[in-house]
Design a protein around this motif. Structure first.
Motif, mmCIF file in Angstrom:
data_model
loop_
_atom_site.group_PDB
_atom_site.id
_atom_site.type_symbol
_atom_site.label_atom_id
_atom_site.label_comp_id
_atom_site.label_asym_id
_atom_site.label_seq_id
_atom_site.Cartn_x
_atom_site.Cartn_y
_atom_site.Cartn_z
ATOM 1 N N LEU A 1 0.828 -1.207 0.000
ATOM 2 C CA LEU A 1 0.000 0.000 0.000
ATOM 3 C C LEU A 1 0.862 1.256 0.000
ATOM 4 C CD1 LEU A 1 -3.039 -0.653 2.376
ATOM 5 C CD2 LEU A 1 -3.096 -0.102 -0.059
ATOM 6 N N THR A 2 1.941 1.236 0.781
ATOM 7 C CA THR A 2 2.830 2.392 0.818
ATOM 8 C C THR A 2 3.407 2.675 -0.561
ATOM 9 O OG1 THR A 2 3.394 2.074 3.145
ATOM 10 C CG2 THR A 2 4.953 3.334 1.815
ATOM 11 N N ASN A 3 3.841 1.635 -1.256
ATOM 12 C CA ASN A 3 4.369 1.815 -2.612
ATOM 13 C C ASN A 3 3.305 2.415 -3.531
ATOM 14 O OD1 ASN A 3 6.874 0.792 -1.944
ATOM 15 N ND2 ASN A 3 6.392 -1.291 -2.610
ATOM 16 N N TYR A 4 2.078 1.958 -3.383
ATOM 17 C CA TYR A 4 1.003 2.497 -4.217
ATOM 18 C C TYR A 4 0.743 3.965 -3.882
ATOM 19 C CZ TYR A 4 -3.654 3.680 -5.777
ATOM 20 O OH TYR A 4 -4.724 4.342 -6.322
ATOM 21 N N TYR A 5 0.593 4.264 -2.586
ATOM 22 C CA TYR A 5 0.301 5.645 -2.197
ATOM 23 C C TYR A 5 1.425 6.588 -2.611
ATOM 24 C CZ TYR A 5 -3.516 3.806 0.724
ATOM 25 O OH TYR A 5 -4.663 3.190 1.169
ATOM 26 N N GLN A 6 2.667 6.143 -2.468
ATOM 27 C CA GLN A 6 3.791 6.984 -2.908
ATOM 28 C C GLN A 6 3.735 7.219 -4.422
ATOM 29 O OE1 GLN A 6 5.541 8.635 -0.913
ATOM 30 N NE2 GLN A 6 6.445 7.478 0.769
ATOM 31 N N SER A 7 3.267 6.230 -5.167
ATOM 32 C CA SER A 7 3.248 6.359 -6.627
ATOM 33 C C SER A 7 2.215 7.368 -7.113
ATOM 34 C CB SER A 7 2.971 4.991 -7.271
ATOM 35 O OG SER A 7 1.606 4.605 -7.126
ATOM 36 N N VAL A 8 1.172 7.616 -6.309
ATOM 37 C CA VAL A 8 0.130 8.560 -6.741
ATOM 38 C C VAL A 8 0.290 9.930 -6.099
ATOM 39 C CG1 VAL A 8 -1.514 6.700 -7.204
ATOM 40 C CG2 VAL A 8 -1.526 7.824 -4.963
ATOM 41 N N SER A 9 1.340 10.106 -5.304
ATOM 42 C CA SER A 9 1.567 11.383 -4.632
ATOM 43 C C SER A 9 2.613 12.203 -5.381
ATOM 44 C CB SER A 9 2.037 11.152 -3.189
ATOM 45 O OG SER A 9 2.265 12.377 -2.525
ATOM 46 N N GLU A 10 2.305 13.458 -5.658
ATOM 47 C CA GLU A 10 3.261 14.329 -6.340
ATOM 48 C C GLU A 10 4.481 14.609 -5.463
ATOM 49 O OE1 GLU A 10 1.456 17.921 -7.668
ATOM 50 O OE2 GLU A 10 -0.159 16.896 -8.765
ATOM 51 N N THR A 11 4.253 14.715 -4.160
ATOM 52 C CA THR A 11 5.322 14.957 -3.196
ATOM 53 C C THR A 11 5.498 13.713 -2.337
ATOM 54 O OG1 THR A 11 4.703 17.290 -3.109
ATOM 55 C CG2 THR A 11 6.127 16.480 -1.338
ATOM 56 N N PRO A 12 6.728 13.244 -2.119
ATOM 57 C CA PRO A 12 6.922 12.042 -1.300
ATOM 58 C C PRO A 12 6.224 12.153 0.053
ATOM 59 C CG PRO A 12 8.972 12.626 -2.375
ATOM 60 C CD PRO A 12 8.012 13.744 -2.663
ATOM 61 N N LEU A 13 5.506 11.106 0.420
ATOM 62 C CA LEU A 13 4.767 11.082 1.680
ATOM 63 C C LEU A 13 5.685 10.728 2.841
ATOM 64 C CD1 LEU A 13 1.770 8.991 0.346
ATOM 65 C CD2 LEU A 13 1.595 11.381 1.085
#
Length: 247
Positions: free
Chosen positions: A52-64
């Motif tokens: 999930l973290t990899n997915y969320y990071q992939s859709v975020s313009e700025t690193p979470l």
């Protein structure tokens, strides 16, 4: 970034890896449309969380910024993972290097699942046997010892690129109620707070602490505003922590 986006970057939202697809869509919406700055995972499993973290990071313009409340390791929140001892048990260890090595291993496991910040260590001084929320989460009743062991845990993580977090400022060790459910009152004068509750926090700040968690407490000697939680107190957060203690 716009002012709204910069404000959103200050927000860290609760996330789970044991919920259904609707939760994933909800978090994705917050990331993509509101550009939140981080996530704090609360429940789930390490493999599911990493995916999930990899997915969320992939859709975020700025690193979470990804956080976990892992005082005794990631097992505090996640299944099928290694559970380390309570901090009260660790307080009995004579070789402080073992605490550092534990912090190092906790950091390694955090990085495996994409966690940047661990909300640990607890550096409250455990004075009150009726405390319902700290107790065995504390290294003990000696503020000097609490500070020393807190530094080792902090450095074990931060030397290996996971930010530590000292909590619960300015000290939750001498309360008789749970701040998740009420507003505990600490009636100690400033001299006692300086000698005891604040001492471990000062030591960790001196040694390069990365972040601080403020407690929900009412402390009249620091802020006499009726029912003012320390979390929202300018005299405590800005005056004491930032200006006086230099954090």
């Amino acid at each position: 970034m716009s002012p709204e986006e910069r404000i959103s970057q200050l927000l860290m939202v609760a996330a789970y890896s044991n919920k259904d697809e609707s939760h994933t869509r909800y978090i994705s919406n917050l990331i993509q449309n509101y550009k939140i700055g981080g996530l704090m995972f609360l429940q789930g499993g390490p493999v599911r969380q990493a995916k999930l973290t990899n997915y969320y990071q992939s859709v975020s313009e700025t690193p979470l910024m990804i956080a976990l409340d892992a005082e005794w390791g990631v097992a505090m929140r996640l299944d099928s993972s290694i559970r380390f001892p309570w901090q009260m048990t660790l307080g009995s260890i004579q070789d402080e290097k073992l605490i550092y090595q534990m912090g190092e291993e906790v950091a390694r496991q955090c990085k495996l699942i994409g966690v940047n910040i661990n909300f640990a260590p607890v550096v409250d001084v455990n004075f009150n046997p009726d405390n319902p929320i700290i107790g065995n989460r504390s290294f003990g009743e000696d503020p000097i010892r609490v500070g020393e062991l807190g530094i080792q845990y902090m450095k074990g993580m931060q030397d290996h690129h996971v930010m530590a977090n000292a909590k619960h400022f300015p000290g939750h060790g001498d309360t008789e109620s749970d701040s998740h459910k009420s507003l505990p009152i600490i009636n100690h004068e400033l001299e006692r707070l300086n000698d005891t509750e604040l001492y471990p926090f000062r030591r960790l700040i001196e040694e390069g602490l990365g972040s601080m968690m403020i407690a929900h407490l009412f402390i009249p000697s620091l802020d006499s505003t009726p029912n003012q939680a320390s979390t929202l107190s300018k005299p405590i957060v800005t005056g004491l922590l930032k200006r006086e203690m230099g954090f």
